[in-house]
Design a protein around this motif. Sequence first.
Motif, short mmCIF file in Angstrom:
data_model
loop_
_atom_site.label_atom_id
_atom_site.label_comp_id
_atom_site.label_asym_id
_atom_site.label_seq_id
_atom_site.Cartn_x
_atom_site.Cartn_y
_atom_site.Cartn_z
N THR A 1 3.98 28.89 69.74
CA THR A 1 2.69 29.48 69.31
C THR A 1 2.81 30.68 68.37
O THR A 1 1.80 31.29 68.04
N ALA A 2 4.02 31.02 67.91
CA ALA A 2 4.13 32.15 66.99
C ALA A 2 5.49 32.16 66.31
O ALA A 2 6.47 31.65 66.84
N GLU A 3 5.52 32.76 65.13
CA GLU A 3 6.78 33.00 64.44
C GLU A 3 6.59 34.17 63.47
O GLU A 3 5.51 34.34 62.89
N THR A 4 7.64 34.94 63.29
CA THR A 4 7.63 36.05 62.35
C THR A 4 8.64 35.77 61.24
O THR A 4 9.80 35.46 61.52
N THR B 1 7.40 19.77 70.65
CA THR B 1 8.64 19.97 69.90
C THR B 1 8.46 19.98 68.38
O THR B 1 9.42 20.19 67.64
N ASP B 2 7.24 19.71 67.91
CA ASP B 2 6.99 19.76 66.46
C ASP B 2 7.37 21.13 65.92
O ASP B 2 7.19 22.15 66.59
N LYS B 3 7.89 21.16 64.70
CA LYS B 3 8.33 22.41 64.09
C LYS B 3 7.31 22.93 63.09
O LYS B 3 6.69 22.16 62.35
N ALA B 4 7.16 24.24 63.04
CA ALA B 4 6.21 24.86 62.13
C ALA B 4 6.70 24.78 60.68
O ALA B 4 7.89 24.97 60.40
N LEU B 5 5.78 24.49 59.78
CA LEU B 5 6.00 24.57 58.34
C LEU B 5 5.19 25.77 57.86
O LEU B 5 3.96 25.76 57.95
N ILE B 6 5.84 26.79 57.39
CA ILE B 6 5.15 28.02 57.01
C ILE B 6 5.49 28.40 55.58
O ILE B 6 6.65 28.37 55.17
N GLY C 1 10.56 25.68 61.41
CA GLY C 1 10.22 26.91 62.11
C GLY C 1 10.17 26.73 63.61
O GLY C 1 10.71 25.78 64.17
N ALA C 2 9.48 27.65 64.24
CA ALA C 2 9.36 27.62 65.70
C ALA C 2 8.63 26.37 66.17
O ALA C 2 7.86 25.75 65.44
N ALA D 1 6.90 46.54 58.67
CA ALA D 1 7.34 46.50 57.29
C ALA D 1 8.10 45.22 56.96
O ALA D 1 8.99 44.81 57.72
N ALA D 2 7.70 44.59 55.85
CA ALA D 2 8.38 43.41 55.33
C ALA D 2 8.43 42.25 56.33
O ALA D 2 9.37 41.46 56.33
N GLU D 3 7.40 42.15 57.16
CA GLU D 3 7.30 41.02 58.10
C GLU D 3 5.88 40.47 58.08
O GLU D 3 4.92 41.22 57.95
N VAL D 4 5.80 39.15 58.23
CA VAL D 4 4.50 38.48 58.37
C VAL D 4 4.52 37.67 59.65
O VAL D 4 5.42 36.85 59.86
#
Length: 213
Positions: free
Chosen positions: A172-175, A145-150, A166-167, A126-129
Amino acid sequence: MGKINQGILGGVSGQVGNVIGGTWKGIDYLRIKPSSVANPKTPDQVDQRTKFVTVLRFLQPITEFLRTGFKKYASGMTQFNSAMSYNLNNAVTGTYPNYSIDYPNALVSRGNLAGGENGAAASTNAAEVDVSWDDNSGSGGAQATDKALIVILNPTKGEAVYTTAGAARSATAETLTVPSNFTGDDVEVFLGFISEDGTKVSNSSYLGSVTVA
């Protein structure tokens, strides 16, 4: 018809060419008649305006994100205007008046850093992507070390949740947590990357539409 009183150096009464003359409290005055304005609602102008509004609605919820996402393409204009220009020319689909955003061709970040590979998005809690990708460090200048843009965009509500730090690519993943009132809504998910020092940005990739649990 206007008249020039007392010769060419006298006052003007009425209109002579595009000059209008008159007298106020015994003082002669002149003013230029405003040029007629071309019809601002020609079919082409209305068509372009409709496309513009379509892109504006897409980008407004992520205005702050675009300061990072389009930081490398803002020469002579703001990051927002750069994003507007790109998406207006590349990410509008349909015919007047039914235009919409072609999400697979839209960009929320733009640059020459390597993007993510095999990105995916899902919502199981619930309420997570959940957003995931493969670690392609070493490819096209990509660093672990690159950071995620989500970006998680809710077009129905005109709102978005995003991160510009972000991560790490190697994670390889972020919520991301979204507002509880997103539950049941379809959201559009984008993934990009920015170098750790912030000097390089990748093109974003569209991960598809996800129904929030």
